[in-house]
Motif scaffolding. Structure first.
Motif, PDB file in Angstrom:
ATOM      1  N   ASN A  28       0.818  -1.199   0.000  1.00  0.00           N
ATOM      2  CA  ASN A  28       0.000   0.000   0.000  1.00  0.00           C
ATOM      3  C   ASN A  28       0.856   1.255   0.000  1.00  0.00           C
ATOM      4  O   ASN A  28       1.934   1.289   0.612  1.00  0.00           O
ATOM      5  CB  ASN A  28      -0.910   0.016   1.229  1.00  0.00           C
ATOM      6  CG  ASN A  28      -1.906  -1.145   1.200  1.00  0.00           C
ATOM      7  OD1 ASN A  28      -2.339  -1.570   0.130  1.00  0.00           O
ATOM      8  ND2 ASN A  28      -2.258  -1.639   2.369  1.00  0.00           N
ATOM      9  N   GLU A  29       0.379   2.271  -0.696  1.00  0.00           N
ATOM     10  CA  GLU A  29       1.074   3.544  -0.689  1.00  0.00           C
ATOM     11  C   GLU A  29       0.818   4.260   0.636  1.00  0.00           C
ATOM     12  O   GLU A  29      -0.152   3.982   1.349  1.00  0.00           O
ATOM     13  CB  GLU A  29       0.595   4.416  -1.852  1.00  0.00           C
ATOM     14  CG  GLU A  29       0.978   3.865  -3.221  1.00  0.00           C
ATOM     15  CD  GLU A  29       0.560   4.792  -4.352  1.00  0.00           C
ATOM     16  OE1 GLU A  29      -0.376   5.591  -4.130  1.00  0.00           O
ATOM     17  OE2 GLU A  29       1.167   4.717  -5.433  1.00  0.00           O
ATOM     18  N   LYS A  72      -0.058   7.689   2.416  1.00  0.00           N
ATOM     19  CA  LYS A  72      -0.666   8.972   2.086  1.00  0.00           C
ATOM     20  C   LYS A  72      -0.328   9.995   3.149  1.00  0.00           C
ATOM     21  O   LYS A  72      -0.485   9.755   4.350  1.00  0.00           O
ATOM     22  CB  LYS A  72      -2.181   8.828   1.959  1.00  0.00           C
ATOM     23  CG  LYS A  72      -2.848  10.028   1.313  1.00  0.00           C
ATOM     24  CD  LYS A  72      -4.291   9.733   0.956  1.00  0.00           C
ATOM     25  CE  LYS A  72      -4.907  10.890   0.181  1.00  0.00           C
ATOM     26  NZ  LYS A  72      -6.300  10.607  -0.209  1.00  0.00           N
ATOM     27  N   SER A 125       0.195  10.863  -2.282  1.00  0.00           N
ATOM     28  CA  SER A 125       0.420   9.438  -2.054  1.00  0.00           C
ATOM     29  C   SER A 125       1.860   9.096  -2.397  1.00  0.00           C
ATOM     30  O   SER A 125       2.328   9.342  -3.513  1.00  0.00           O
ATOM     31  CB  SER A 125      -0.537   8.603  -2.910  1.00  0.00           C
ATOM     32  OG  SER A 125      -1.879   8.823  -2.501  1.00  0.00           O
ATOM     33  N   ASN A 126       2.566   8.495  -1.434  1.00  0.00           N
ATOM     34  CA  ASN A 126       3.974   8.152  -1.595  1.00  0.00           C
ATOM     35  C   ASN A 126       4.142   6.638  -1.654  1.00  0.00           C
ATOM     36  O   ASN A 126       3.387   5.899  -1.025  1.00  0.00           O
ATOM     37  CB  ASN A 126       4.786   8.693  -0.413  1.00  0.00           C
ATOM     38  CG  ASN A 126       4.743  10.202  -0.310  1.00  0.00           C
ATOM     39  OD1 ASN A 126       5.475  10.906  -0.970  1.00  0.00           O
ATOM     40  ND2 ASN A 126       3.841  10.699   0.550  1.00  0.00           N
ATOM     41  N   PRO A 127       5.151   6.146  -2.394  1.00  0.00           N
ATOM     42  CA  PRO A 127       5.403   4.699  -2.428  1.00  0.00           C
ATOM     43  C   PRO A 127       5.699   4.164  -1.030  1.00  0.00           C
ATOM     44  O   PRO A 127       6.221   4.877  -0.166  1.00  0.00           O
ATOM     45  CB  PRO A 127       6.633   4.578  -3.343  1.00  0.00           C
ATOM     46  CG  PRO A 127       6.652   5.835  -4.136  1.00  0.00           C
ATOM     47  CD  PRO A 127       6.078   6.894  -3.266  1.00  0.00           C
ATOM     48  N   TYR A 128       5.366   2.900  -0.830  1.00  0.00           N
ATOM     49  CA  TYR A 128       5.627   2.259   0.457  1.00  0.00           C
ATOM     50  C   TYR A 128       7.129   2.312   0.770  1.00  0.00           C
ATOM     51  O   TYR A 128       7.954   2.062  -0.093  1.00  0.00           O
ATOM     52  CB  TYR A 128       5.173   0.801   0.420  1.00  0.00           C
ATOM     53  CG  TYR A 128       5.455   0.044   1.691  1.00  0.00           C
ATOM     54  CD1 TYR A 128       4.610   0.142   2.787  1.00  0.00           C
ATOM     55  CD2 TYR A 128       6.591  -0.755   1.789  1.00  0.00           C
ATOM     56  CE1 TYR A 128       4.885  -0.545   3.956  1.00  0.00           C
ATOM     57  CE2 TYR A 128       6.885  -1.443   2.953  1.00  0.00           C
ATOM     58  CZ  TYR A 128       6.025  -1.333   4.036  1.00  0.00           C
ATOM     59  OH  TYR A 128       6.310  -2.005   5.191  1.00  0.00           O
ATOM     60  N   THR A 164       8.627   5.134   1.891  1.00  0.00           N
ATOM     61  CA  THR A 164       9.096   6.511   1.826  1.00  0.00           C
ATOM     62  C   THR A 164       9.157   7.105   3.225  1.00  0.00           C
ATOM     63  O   THR A 164       8.209   6.973   4.002  1.00  0.00           O
ATOM     64  CB  THR A 164       8.166   7.355   0.939  1.00  0.00           C
ATOM     65  OG1 THR A 164       8.088   6.759  -0.358  1.00  0.00           O
ATOM     66  CG2 THR A 164       8.680   8.777   0.811  1.00  0.00           C
TER      67      THR A 164
END
Length: 541
Positions: free
Chosen positions: A2-3, A5, A11-14, A16
């Motif tokens: 899941n990203e 948020k 929304s950021n990549p998992y 981050t």
């Protein structure tokens, strides 16, 4: 996966750590950690987010800095082992390597050979180490440079308060006229070669971003360099051999697959004149003659394309040249260098068959020391058979005659002499200053008559198609080293909040340069010099 948020809605990549839009820390919800880790701008790296498939595990293994360091250490240790004793390529070609290492270096040399260290740099496991190092460099670079590039390319001017507070350099300045202060600050930063961007009344001044790619340029140079080193073990890419050619003879050039031949028309040396005013005193002090030049007048031939396999090759002359030291003969990516020589090498020897009682000479035979015949017929029932030939004669450990090499430096023969009186033959051992009756009852003997010598030249055959890769890799590595060492990536954020201007700064190195930029701003504007929070962070630990 899941990203993640952010509160700003991005929304950021998992995986981050910092929001790629506003910079807010995502891992610690209370935002109380002292300083942010800005190595990769908080971007998610593949090696830290995926660990399920076998591809993920291989990727994570080679992307580890620790693994890369261990591979380098193992490669250095292996390389150093290869220098303990000479590699097989540097020992004489006419000796058995196993015996050579045992005789020259004892038990240690025997173990060295048994373990395969005599040909270490061409071994499969050493090549595997080099390949592993290259793979580690490639994966580690991709794992870091891609997210870093994305984060820097898409960074915003306006940053979250928590992002600014947790930079190493941070300060707040109360100003009367924020607009004028920011305009003045922008002008000063642009004069100092900063690239300034403005958004919602806030400023981001950036300088030297290209220095961030220095380590990855280093990696690229190393990868190309290692590729060039590995290509040396591919057929046709690298040749380093020696060919000995006697005067008047033609030899095939190693590494050309029998396509090219070299003829030694003449070899000679030139000496400095002992009466020369310049070199005479030096030669007298040296106690001997000094060589000025040694040269091979050579002819290069190419095999005719129409030759039948196995037939004597028809050769076509390509070029003539004078091969001297530092003046090679070049052709088709090959170069022939003058490397060594041997004067007056034995070429043929003549012997006479004599009657020991009367002294009568029955006949003369001439033996080619490099291609002797099995027997020589003298007519009238007389003939001489070479029973044994020792080109470089010595007695072995068992006291039996043997030869050190195939080069006729000390030739010796065991002749079987047939005559009408002795149809079963008589045996005679003949060498330099040696003539022995094997059984002590011969009626005939072989006597030395004459000798013919030739000069021999040694040419180094060199072909290196990997050199452009190695040079290119080295140049790129140096560019990356300079790029990453002499410049730094510096950023200054100025954010307007009510009647205050918040200031934050980050540099990947050379922090004093960034502090100097802030001092310049403080001297020309109402802004104060930000505090270095690294000292406070150390005390809190």
């Amino acid at each position: 996966m899941n990203e993640v948020k952010c509160d700003c809605g991005h929304s950021n990549p998992y995986g981050t750590n910092l929001c790629q839009y506003c910079g807010k820390p995502l891992q610690d919800k209370d935002n109380k950690a002292s300083l942010l880790d800005m190595r990769y701008e908080g971007a998610a790296r593949r090696s830290q987010t995926y660990n399920k498939s076998i591809v993920d595990k291989i990727w994570n293994f080679f992307s580890s800095v620790k693994v890369g360091i261990w591979i380098i250490v193992l490669t250095l240790i292996a390389s150093s082992i290869g220098t303990i004793f000479p590699q097989e390529m540097y020992i004489p070609n006419n000796v058995d390597p196993a015996e050579h290492y045992k005789d020259e270096y004892g038990i240690a040399g025997q173990m060295y050979y048994t373990l395969g260290f005599h040909n270490l740099y061409g071994s499969w496991w050493y090549m595997a180490l080099i390949a592993s190092l290259g793979i580690s460099l490639i994966i580690a670079s991709i794992d870091r440079v891609v997210p870093l590039y994305r984060a820097l390319k898409n960074q915003r001017v306006t940053r979250n308060d928590a992002f600014l507070k947790r930079q190493r350099l941070f300060g707040r300045s109360k100003v009367e006229q924020a607009d004028k202060t920011l305009i003045k600050a922008k002008s000063l930063l642009e004069k100092r070669k900063f690239k300034v961007r403005e958004e919602n009344g806030n400023l981001l001044a950036e300088k030297g971003r290209f220095s961030r790619w220095g380590p990855y340029v280093n990696h690229l140079g190393l990868i190309i360099f290692l590729s060039g080193a590995m290509l040396r073990f591919f057929p046709g890419m690298y040749v380093d051999d020696i060919v000995w050619v006697r005067e008047g003879e033609t030899e095939v050039i190693p590494g050309t697959d029998g396509e090219f031949f070299i003829e030694n028309e003449q070899f000679f040396i030139e000496l400095y004149d002992e009466d020369d005013e310049t070199f005479g005193p030096a030669m007298e002090r040296a106690g001997g003659q000094t060589i000025q030049n040694y040269q091979t007048n050579a002819v290069l031939y190419e095999r005719e394309k129409t030759d039948t396999v196995g037939a004597v090759p028809e050769l076509e002359e390509v070029k003539k040249d004078e091969i001297r030291v530092n003046h090679p003969l070049r052709f088709n990516n090959f170069a022939l260098y003058q490397m060594d020589y041997k004067l007056n090498e034995l070429n043929t020897m003549s012997f006479t068959l004599d009657n020991r009682e009367t002294g009568e000479s029955i006949g003369t035979i001439e033996i080619d020391l490099f291609d002797p015949q099995d027997e020589y017929d003298l007519g009238d029932g007389y003939k001489v058979v070479i029973d044994s030939y020792f080109p470089n004669f010595e007695f072995n450990d068992d006291g039996e005659p043997s030869t050190v090499s195939s080069i006729p430096d000390n030739p010796a023969f065991i002749f079987q002499m047939f005559s009408p009186e002795h149809p079963d033959g008589e045996y005679s051992f003949v060498g330099i200053q040696r003539n022995e009756d094997v059984f002590g009852e011969n009626d005939y003997e072989m006597s030395f008559a004459d000798v013919d010598t030739k000069n021999v030249t040694a040419l180094t055959v060199r072909k290196d198609l990997t050199l452009p890769f190695i040079i290119t890799g080295g140049v790129i590595f140096m560019i990356g080293l300079i790029q990453g060492s002499y410049w730094s990536h510096r950023r200054i954020w100025l954010k307007r909040t009510d009647r205050e201007i918040w200031m934050a700064g980050h540099a990947n190195k050379h922090w004093e340069s960034l502090k100097k930029d802030f001092r310049t701003l403080a001297e020309e504007t109402e802004l104060i010099i930000p505090e270095d929070q690294s000292k406070k962070a150390k005390k809190e630990r």
